[in-house]
Design a protein around this motif. Structure first.
Motif, PDB file in Angstrom:
ATOM      1  N   ALA A  65       1.233  -1.155   0.107  1.00  0.00           N
ATOM      2  CA  ALA A  65      -0.180  -0.180  -0.328  1.00  0.00           C
ATOM      3  C   ALA A  65       1.035   1.556   0.207  1.00  0.00           C
ATOM      4  CB  ALA A  65      -1.316   0.353   1.411  1.00  0.00           C
ATOM      5  N   LEU A  66       1.645   1.435   0.981  1.00  0.00           N
ATOM      6  CA  LEU A  66       3.067   1.834   0.855  1.00  0.00           C
ATOM      7  C   LEU A  66       3.463   2.538  -1.050  1.00  0.00           C
ATOM      8  CD1 LEU A  66       4.669   4.685   2.163  1.00  0.00           C
ATOM      9  CD2 LEU A  66       6.376   2.924   3.270  1.00  0.00           C
ATOM     10  N   GLY A  67       3.877   1.238  -1.010  1.00  0.00           N
ATOM     11  CA  GLY A  67       4.284   1.653  -2.185  1.00  0.00           C
ATOM     12  C   GLY A  67       3.452   2.572  -3.440  1.00  0.00           C
ATOM     13  N   ASN A  68       2.685   1.249  -3.267  1.00  0.00           N
ATOM     14  CA  ASN A  68       1.515   1.987  -4.376  1.00  0.00           C
ATOM     15  C   ASN A  68       0.837   3.667  -4.461  1.00  0.00           C
ATOM     16  OD1 ASN A  68       1.600  -0.699  -5.528  1.00  0.00           O
ATOM     17  ND2 ASN A  68      -0.873  -0.535  -4.351  1.00  0.00           N
ATOM     18  N   TYR A  69       1.135   4.139  -2.775  1.00  0.00           N
ATOM     19  CA  TYR A  69       0.646   5.296  -2.659  1.00  0.00           C
ATOM     20  C   TYR A  69       2.443   6.032  -3.307  1.00  0.00           C
ATOM     21  CZ  TYR A  69       0.455  10.198   0.436  1.00  0.00           C
ATOM     22  OH  TYR A  69       0.458  10.921   0.554  1.00  0.00           O
ATOM     23  N   LEU A  70       3.722   6.149  -2.866  1.00  0.00           N
ATOM     24  CA  LEU A  70       4.608   6.256  -3.615  1.00  0.00           C
ATOM     25  C   LEU A  70       4.475   6.681  -5.348  1.00  0.00           C
ATOM     26  CD1 LEU A  70       7.386   5.683  -0.760  1.00  0.00           C
ATOM     27  CD2 LEU A  70       5.501   7.929  -1.265  1.00  0.00           C
ATOM     28  N   TYR A  71       3.924   5.326  -5.554  1.00  0.00           N
ATOM     29  CA  TYR A  71       4.144   6.014  -6.745  1.00  0.00           C
ATOM     30  C   TYR A  71       3.007   6.855  -7.474  1.00  0.00           C
ATOM     31  CZ  TYR A  71       3.207   3.834 -12.077  1.00  0.00           C
ATOM     32  OH  TYR A  71       3.243   4.174 -12.859  1.00  0.00           O
ATOM     33  N   ALA A  72       1.938   6.572  -7.148  1.00  0.00           N
ATOM     34  CA  ALA A  72       0.835   7.694  -7.241  1.00  0.00           C
ATOM     35  C   ALA A  72       1.767   8.775  -7.610  1.00  0.00           C
ATOM     36  CB  ALA A  72      -0.782   7.029  -6.515  1.00  0.00           C
ATOM     37  N   THR A  73       1.783   9.133  -6.284  1.00  0.00           N
ATOM     38  CA  THR A  73       2.190  10.726  -5.292  1.00  0.00           C
ATOM     39  C   THR A  73       3.664  10.654  -6.789  1.00  0.00           C
ATOM     40  OG1 THR A  73       1.733  10.245  -3.090  1.00  0.00           O
ATOM     41  CG2 THR A  73       3.430  12.115  -3.843  1.00  0.00           C
ATOM     42  N   HIS A  74       4.626   9.789  -7.140  1.00  0.00           N
ATOM     43  CA  HIS A  74       5.663  10.011  -7.873  1.00  0.00           C
ATOM     44  C   HIS A  74       4.163  10.969  -9.334  1.00  0.00           C
ATOM     45  CE1 HIS A  74       9.085  10.250  -9.894  1.00  0.00           C
ATOM     46  NE2 HIS A  74       8.701   9.579 -10.835  1.00  0.00           N
TER      47      HIS A  74
END
Length: 72
Positions: A33-42
């Motif tokens: 979930a954190l990886g997905n959030y960081l990807y979306a933020t990027h």
């Protein structure tokens, strides 16, 4: 040598962000979930850099909604 550097870097980051090892011990689901959030933020940051017709005020509103935890 690499392991010692990684351990020192980890301790430096934990201290800088006032975290403990227990606080960052994420489950596999939480890490994903954190990886997905960081990807979306990027992706949002890339959009912001590419957008030329969006006002700074609009981007501030988008960032506030995206990056802040809701009150509820």
């Amino acid at each position: 040598m690499h392991l010692a550097f990684a351990k020192h870097l980890q301790q430096t980051l934990l201290k800088a962000f006032h975290l403990t090892l227990e606080m960052i011990d994420l489950s596999e689901e939480e890490a994903k979930a954190l990886g997905n959030y960081l990807y979306a933020t990027h992706l949002i940051i890339q959009c912001k850099q590419a957008a030329v017709r969006v006002s700074p005020q609009t981007w501030e509103a988008i960032e506030a909604r995206m990056l802040l935890v809701p009150d509820s």
